[in-house]
Design a protein around this motif. Structure first.
Motif, mmCIF file in Angstrom:
data_model
loop_
_atom_site.group_PDB
_atom_site.id
_atom_site.type_symbol
_atom_site.label_atom_id
_atom_site.label_comp_id
_atom_site.label_asym_id
_atom_site.label_seq_id
_atom_site.Cartn_x
_atom_site.Cartn_y
_atom_site.Cartn_z
ATOM 1 N N HIS A 22 13.314 134.070 22.929
ATOM 2 C CA HIS A 22 12.657 135.377 22.931
ATOM 3 C C HIS A 22 13.406 136.401 22.085
ATOM 4 C CE1 HIS A 22 9.666 134.446 26.035
ATOM 5 N NE2 HIS A 22 10.608 133.760 26.638
ATOM 6 N N GLU A 23 14.717 136.280 21.996
ATOM 7 C CA GLU A 23 15.488 137.278 21.261
ATOM 8 C C GLU A 23 15.473 137.034 19.760
ATOM 9 O OE1 GLU A 23 19.339 138.099 22.790
ATOM 10 O OE2 GLU A 23 18.684 138.215 24.867
ATOM 11 N N SER A 24 15.603 135.793 19.344
ATOM 12 C CA SER A 24 15.608 135.502 17.908
ATOM 13 C C SER A 24 14.195 135.345 17.358
ATOM 14 C CB SER A 24 16.407 134.230 17.621
ATOM 15 O OG SER A 24 15.726 133.102 18.126
ATOM 16 N N GLY A 25 13.234 135.116 18.264
ATOM 17 C CA GLY A 25 11.860 134.946 17.802
ATOM 18 C C GLY A 25 11.643 133.636 17.067
ATOM 19 N N SER A 26 12.322 132.588 17.471
ATOM 20 C CA SER A 26 12.190 131.324 16.748
ATOM 21 C C SER A 26 11.931 130.168 17.699
ATOM 22 C CB SER A 26 13.466 131.038 15.942
ATOM 23 O OG SER A 26 14.574 130.904 16.804
ATOM 24 N N VAL A 27 11.210 129.191 17.207
ATOM 25 C CA VAL A 27 10.994 127.949 17.939
ATOM 26 C C VAL A 27 12.222 127.075 17.728
ATOM 27 C CG1 VAL A 27 9.498 125.954 18.215
ATOM 28 C CG2 VAL A 27 8.529 128.149 17.539
ATOM 29 N N ARG A 28 12.932 126.775 18.796
ATOM 30 C CA ARG A 28 14.209 126.091 18.662
ATOM 31 C C ARG A 28 14.062 124.570 18.590
ATOM 32 N NH1 ARG A 28 18.241 130.092 19.340
ATOM 33 N NH2 ARG A 28 19.683 128.390 18.940
ATOM 34 N N PHE A 46 2.895 125.092 13.873
ATOM 35 C CA PHE A 46 4.107 125.888 14.036
ATOM 36 C C PHE A 46 5.023 125.770 12.819
ATOM 37 C CE2 PHE A 46 2.516 126.398 18.120
ATOM 38 C CZ PHE A 46 3.354 127.135 18.950
ATOM 39 N N ASP A 47 4.506 125.227 11.716
ATOM 40 C CA ASP A 47 5.307 125.108 10.500
ATOM 41 C C ASP A 47 5.512 126.479 9.879
ATOM 42 O OD1 ASP A 47 3.145 125.308 8.019
ATOM 43 O OD2 ASP A 47 2.282 124.537 9.883
ATOM 44 N N ASP A 48 6.494 126.582 9.001
ATOM 45 C CA ASP A 48 6.845 127.876 8.411
ATOM 46 C C ASP A 48 5.698 128.483 7.618
ATOM 47 O OD1 ASP A 48 9.339 127.775 9.531
ATOM 48 O OD2 ASP A 48 10.351 127.068 7.716
ATOM 49 N N TYR A 49 4.986 127.658 6.866
ATOM 50 C CA TYR A 49 3.897 128.199 6.055
ATOM 51 C C TYR A 49 2.810 128.812 6.941
ATOM 52 C CZ TYR A 49 5.747 125.889 1.868
ATOM 53 O OH TYR A 49 6.527 125.501 0.806
ATOM 54 N N SER A 50 2.419 128.104 7.989
ATOM 55 C CA SER A 50 1.364 128.618 8.861
ATOM 56 C C SER A 50 1.808 129.901 9.547
ATOM 57 C CB SER A 50 0.987 127.569 9.915
ATOM 58 O OG SER A 50 0.403 126.434 9.306
ATOM 59 N N ARG A 51 3.031 129.946 9.986
ATOM 60 C CA ARG A 51 3.513 131.152 10.661
ATOM 61 C C ARG A 51 3.537 132.339 9.699
ATOM 62 N NH1 ARG A 51 9.090 130.074 12.739
ATOM 63 N NH2 ARG A 51 8.763 131.902 14.057
ATOM 64 N N GLN A 52 3.956 132.115 8.465
ATOM 65 C CA GLN A 52 3.985 133.219 7.507
ATOM 66 C C GLN A 52 2.584 133.639 7.085
ATOM 67 O OE1 GLN A 52 7.598 134.098 8.064
ATOM 68 N NE2 GLN A 52 6.551 135.194 6.423
ATOM 69 N N VAL A 63 4.845 140.635 10.794
ATOM 70 C CA VAL A 63 5.553 140.129 11.972
ATOM 71 C C VAL A 63 5.289 138.631 12.059
ATOM 72 C CG1 VAL A 63 5.935 140.335 14.447
ATOM 73 C CG2 VAL A 63 5.151 142.329 13.150
ATOM 74 N N THR A 64 6.315 137.841 11.996
ATOM 75 C CA THR A 64 6.151 136.387 12.028
ATOM 76 C C THR A 64 5.800 135.929 13.439
ATOM 77 O OG1 THR A 64 7.796 136.160 10.281
ATOM 78 C CG2 THR A 64 7.209 134.174 11.502
ATOM 79 N N PRO A 65 4.673 135.242 13.621
ATOM 80 C CA PRO A 65 4.286 134.781 14.956
ATOM 81 C C PRO A 65 5.094 133.557 15.379
ATOM 82 C CG PRO A 65 2.703 134.008 13.366
ATOM 83 C CD PRO A 65 3.678 134.872 12.601
ATOM 84 N N ILE A 66 4.953 133.193 16.640
ATOM 85 C CA ILE A 66 5.614 131.995 17.160
ATOM 86 C C ILE A 66 4.953 130.749 16.592
ATOM 87 C CG2 ILE A 66 6.130 130.700 19.263
ATOM 88 C CD1 ILE A 66 6.004 133.413 20.761
ATOM 89 N N GLY A 67 3.646 130.770 16.521
ATOM 90 C CA GLY A 67 2.883 129.652 16.002
ATOM 91 C C GLY A 67 1.417 130.010 16.032
ATOM 92 N N VAL A 68 0.564 129.095 15.586
ATOM 93 C CA VAL A 68 -0.871 129.358 15.485
ATOM 94 C C VAL A 68 -1.635 128.205 16.117
ATOM 95 C CG1 VAL A 68 -2.784 129.951 13.963
ATOM 96 C CG2 VAL A 68 -0.438 130.515 13.282
#
Length: 988
Positions: A22-28, A46-52, A63-68
């Motif tokens: 939740h703090e870094s906003g990243s899927v670990r 949840f790949d980088d391209y889709s999130r961007q 704002v970069t989402p968690i995933g789509v």
């Protein structure tokens, strides 16, 4: 939030239940994506391209989402929401991503409804209602309603790509809000998923039913009933006191509608969800009431010496009961005067026009509409308005609306760091206060040392204001907030709203407390907490804690580094960087062929994937060049995943409101990619197709037989990558040049000719389709033109240019310019048969070369039908056109450069009945349709064209482009002729 485990060093670690930090906003780790993938039938990305891709909308935020997730059903939505609720993961419902305030971006799991949940489920003409899924596009709904002469009344300018769920979330309205109001007036029922995953239907209930269903400690639905009842019972007076009494207000929650309805003894809880921007519930299905399409319309246009004079007139004009009342100020009128695209329309205005008001009326009869316009002009012209125009024909009305619609494209075409950005663009005030409000806003501009323009919805008092601000500097960010603060003060002062159209989002949420006061601010928050206790649905907006200066797409920390120097000429400000940053995210490239027309964006229309839209590619390219992506723009993966399916149609350079030239950007990146990573054999072959075609012609007919040998195409696909299903070009033993020489050259003497033409021997016409070249020669000579085929030229440069081999393309361009410019100086014109080669000379040479010679060549080069039309050569010819009517499909490059209309004009004058298709790219796109991995996409794009051809009343198709004729020929088993061949055929 749930308590997280602590790492050994005390820092944050991934939540073991969610695999999301939740703090870094990243899927670990991939557990979250895998879990969701197992729960839904739709795609999970949840790949980088889709999130961007989903990090931006049409606002100034990123704002970069968690995933789509792309749900296929309400069950999918419920499963995602329930899963995320149990793990305290935010969720964001999203439609077309057209929001201007930033409400469609968040650090959340994004639900994109437009991919699968986009159906119009039912239409009941008798009851005048329709039911759709949340992802249904407004324009598609209205297409379904056309046979019934009904429409969904709110008409935002983004209707060709806005989703119904977004219209509900934003409480959408449009230019005709004077007559129709906002979306809340038409919502009858909503199927929604509540914050815990519960599915329910909200609609009208009596006050007794509302009270009976209320339980502040019960289910989320019971809590919604309880809070709605409490607001009606305890807060009604405060709502009446603090909510502005205007037609345009979408700030905060829809409490004024709730309180007003309660006075009738019943409330519609669905309308409480309207305008909540996905913060109270996730809408999955919408039932709306409909309005009849007006019988007829008419326009009056009033011209003024200044903006304030026009604003003084608004209140009096409203007494005439118009359906729409729009304004365009002097800043935009002056800018439009400088643009060739709007020259003809601006010429309709009296010379001294600074500002104009556009007034539309609905009527049942022609006499009634004329009476309404006449009464308006009699009443207003001669006082503040110095002149008035009127329009009754559909084409004339469209001209007037074009002037109004020009405003946004003009403002959004700026490529400087400072941009006309949306953040106070829809402050709304009572119309009677417009003169004072605008005068005060002009002072705000002066106080902040900036400029802006005022336009749009004068009638309901919602004037769009876009200040020029550079948020790449700290001073600019401070200026942003200071102007917004001042605008809020003006809204309060004049009993208006901080948002009359585009919502709160990230831009205006923080100002709702000042607008409504502390008590209602807390009522908003109590309502949010009641139905979303953990604040997981689009958290932070409407009544949350988002700061308008955070998460800006461009801020003081923003850096841009393309990773290479540009190889092309960029005449816009900031060059390559300015173009890469130009996309503002409106999403016009996501429109369908049926709702949008035009060329842009063919791969999106075929795939419905954001990454294939101009917006998606442009955003990812900018993000790659600004460090938001790990990949460099010229990397192998980026080229393959992001730019590979851009087919270079050039549609975006014309159809995009900002004129983002993605095709040119791709060529820059492809050129750098070749320099770093080399190029494939196939790319080199296509880039040098001139030599290959010359060889094929020299070896014909053997070269044609070779392609028909059993297994030959399979070998070609496996070795070179050319699709075995695609027919290959036919080579002619006698080239166009050889035919011309054999006949003795020019048949019209230079001394007796009216004009002199150098017919450039483009590769395809010369070796593969000489009949089109012969027809061009015959038509020109029949019009008393002396024709020569120049010998000291080389290929046009189109093939290497399109494939990103810019050194080769520049070399060929220089050879041709050096050869042709002196002869043009002696009075010759250059004419080409193949459209893409003609546009290469007219436009793309300017990207490769500079100087007077290239400008001379560009200005004096014509496509064959353009040349005939421009100089009216056909007027000297006699025609006896065949009785068959023609379906005309134009070439996308000519459409992008606005040269596509000439063929239709000439063919009609020759006696043909012509149906010009509003078609996009055929999907062949030069070498693209031959490439094995692109064959299915090429055919998918082609099917859009085939459907248009099948629906056309024409007896036969004509198309000028070699690619187009190949695609059409493969589908219909007969390659269509070119327009010049049809013209030649019609000569008596």
């Amino acid at each position: 939030m749930a308590e997280r485990n602590a790492s050994p060093d005390g820092g944050p670690v991934a939540d073991p239940r969610t695999n999301y930090d939740h703090e870094s906003g990243s899927v670990r780790r991939p557990g979250l994506a895998a879990d969701l993938d197992g729960l839904v039938a739709g795609d999970v990305r949840f790949d980088d391209y889709s999130r961007q891709l989903y990090a931006t909308d049409a606002s100034i935020y990123e704002v970069t989402p968690i995933g789509v997730v792309f749900p296929t059903s309400t069950a999918d939505v419920a499963a995602v929401v329930e899963y995320c609720a149990e793990r305290e993961i935010p969720v964001l419902p999203r439609g077309g991503g057209t929001s201007l305030a930033g409400q469609a971006v968040n650090e959340a799991v994004v639900l994109d409804f437009t991919r699968h949940m986009d159906a119009v489920l039912s239409v009941d003409p008798g009851e005048r209602t329709a039911r759709t899924q949340a992802g249904a596009v407004l324009a598609e709904l209205n297409r379904a309603l056309e046979p019934h002469d009904l429409k969904f009344a709110p008409d935002p300018s983004t209707a060709n790509r806005s989703a119904m769920g977004g219209a509900v979330g934003n409480n959408t309205t449009g230019a005709h809000s004077l007559l129709y109001g906002k979306t809340d007036a038409y919502v009858e029922e909503l199927e929604v998923v509540l914050a815990d995953g519960t599915v329910t239907t909200l609609g009208e209930v009596t006050l007794d039913e509302l009270r009976a269903g209320a339980d502040p400690d019960g289910t989320l639905e019971e809590r919604l009933y309880a809070e709605a009842w409490r607001i009606v019972d305890e807060e009604a007076d405060e709502v009446r006191e603090r909510f502005p009494d205007i037609k345009r207000n979408v700030s905060g929650y829809n409490l004024d509608t709730l309180v007003a309805e309660a006075e009738t003894g019943a409330v519609n809880l669905a309308r409480l969800i309207v305008g909540s921007e996905g913060t109270l519930a996730v809408v999955t299905e919408v039932t709306v009431s409909l309005e009849p399409v007006p019988e007829t319309t008419a326009l009056g246009l009033l011209t003024y010496d200044g903006l304030l004079d026009a604003m003084e007139d608004v209140d009096d004009i409203l007494d005439h009961d118009p359906a729409a009342l729009e304004v365009l100020d002097g800043v935009l009128v002056d800018l439009a005067r400088d643009l060739e695209e709007f020259a003809d329309v601006i010429d309709l205005l009296p010379e001294r026009t600074d500002t104009f008001l556009l007034v539309e009326f609905y009527a049942d009869t022609d006499a009634e509409r004329r009476e309404k316009v006449g009464r308006l002009l009699d009443d207003r012209v001669g006082d503040r308005a110095f002149d008035g125009l009127e329009a009754y024909e559909e084409s004339d009305q469209e001209d007037f609306w074009t002037m109004r619609k020009a405003s946004t494209p003009i403002l959004l075409s700026r490529t400087t760091d400072a941009k006309h950005i949306a953040f106070v663009e829809d402050v709304a005030v009572p119309p009677e206060h417009l003169p004072e409000f605008i005068a005060d806003f002009q002072e705000v501009f002066e106080d902040h040392d900036t400029i802006g323009s005022f336009y749009a919805h004068a009638g309901p008092g919602c004037i769009h204001v876009r200040p020029l601000v550079d948020t790449k500097t700290e001073d600019g960010v401070e200026q942003l907030e200071s102007i917004a603060d001042a605008a809020t003060d003006l809204a309060v002062q004049y009993d208006g709203a901080v948002s009359g159209e585009h919502g709160d989002g990230r831009a205006r949420t923080q100002w709702n407390r000042k607008l409504y006061g502390e008590r209602l601010w807390n009522v908003f928050r109590d309502l949010k907490t009641a139905v979303d206790p953990d604040w997981l649905l689009n958290p932070g907006t409407v009544c949350g804690d988002v700061d308008m200066t955070e998460n800006l797409r461009f801020d003081a920390d923003y850096e841009f580094d393309a990773g290479f120097g540009p190889a092309l000429n960029w005449d816009n400000e900031n060059g390559l960087q300015g173009m890469a940053e130009l996309c503002h995210g409106c999403g016009d490239c996501r429109g369908t062929q049926e709702t949008t027309g035009g060329v842009m964006c063919p791969t999106y229309r075929a795939s419905q994937e954001e990454i294939t839209a101009t917006r998606g590619r442009a955003n990812l390219l900018r993000q790659a060049m600004s460090g938001d992506l790990d990949d460099d723009a010229a990397d192998v993966e980026f080229m393959h995943e992001v730019l590979d399916l851009c087919i270079g149609c050039k549609g975006c350079s014309k159809d995009c409101p900002s004129e983002v030239d993605l095709a040119k950007l791709k060529i820059e990146v492809a050129n750098e990619h070749h320099a770093r990573h080399g190029s494939s054999l196939r790319d080199r072959l296509f880039a040098n197709i001139d030599a290959l075609n010359a060889l094929g012609s020299a070896l014909a007919p053997v070269s044609n037989w070779a392609a028909k040998v059993p297994g030959a195409r399979t070998v070609m696909e496996k070795t070179v990558g050319i699709a075995k299903e695609r027919s290959l070009p036919t080579f002619h033993r006698e080239s166009l040049v050889e035919w011309f020489d054999e006949r003795g050259g020019a048949q019209v003497s230079e001394a007796d000719a009216d004009r002199r033409v150098l017919l450039f021997p483009d590769t395809y016409t010369t070796y593969n389709a000489p009949e089109a070249g012969k027809a061009a020669v015959r038509v020109l000579e029949a019009a008393n033109v002396h024709v020569q085929i120049p010998e000291d030229v080389t290929g046009s440069g189109r093939p290497p240019f399109s494939k990103g081999f810019l050194d080769r393309a520049r070399e060929q361009a220089r050879t041709n310019v050096d050869a042709l410019a002196p002869r043009i100086g002696d009075g010759w014109d250059v004419v080409l048969v193949e459209p893409s080669d003609a546009v290469m000379f007219q436009s793309d040479y300017r990207d490769l070369l500079t100087g007077e010679d290239v400008e001379t060549v560009a200005a004096n080069t014509y496509g064959i039908m353009e040349y005939v039309d421009a100089f009216r050569l056909d007027e000297s010819l006699a025609f006896d056109a065949p009785a068959d009517s023609l379906t005309y499909h134009g070439h996308c490059h000519q459409k992008a450069t606005q040269k596509d209309h000439h063929a239709v004009c000439v063919l009609r004058r020759a006696g043909y009945t012509v149906d010009p298709l509003d078609s996009g790219c055929c999907g062949m796109a030069g070498s693209f349709g031959y490439e094995a991995e692109h064959y299915s996409m090429s055919k998918a794009i082609g099917r859009i064209l085939f459907e248009q051809v099948d629906d056309s009343p024409g007896d036969r198709v004509v198309a000028p482009g070699a690619s187009c004729r190949t695609q059409l020929g493969d589908h219909y088993d007969e390659k269509p002729p070119t327009p010049v061949e049809a013209l030649d055929r019609a000569r008596r």
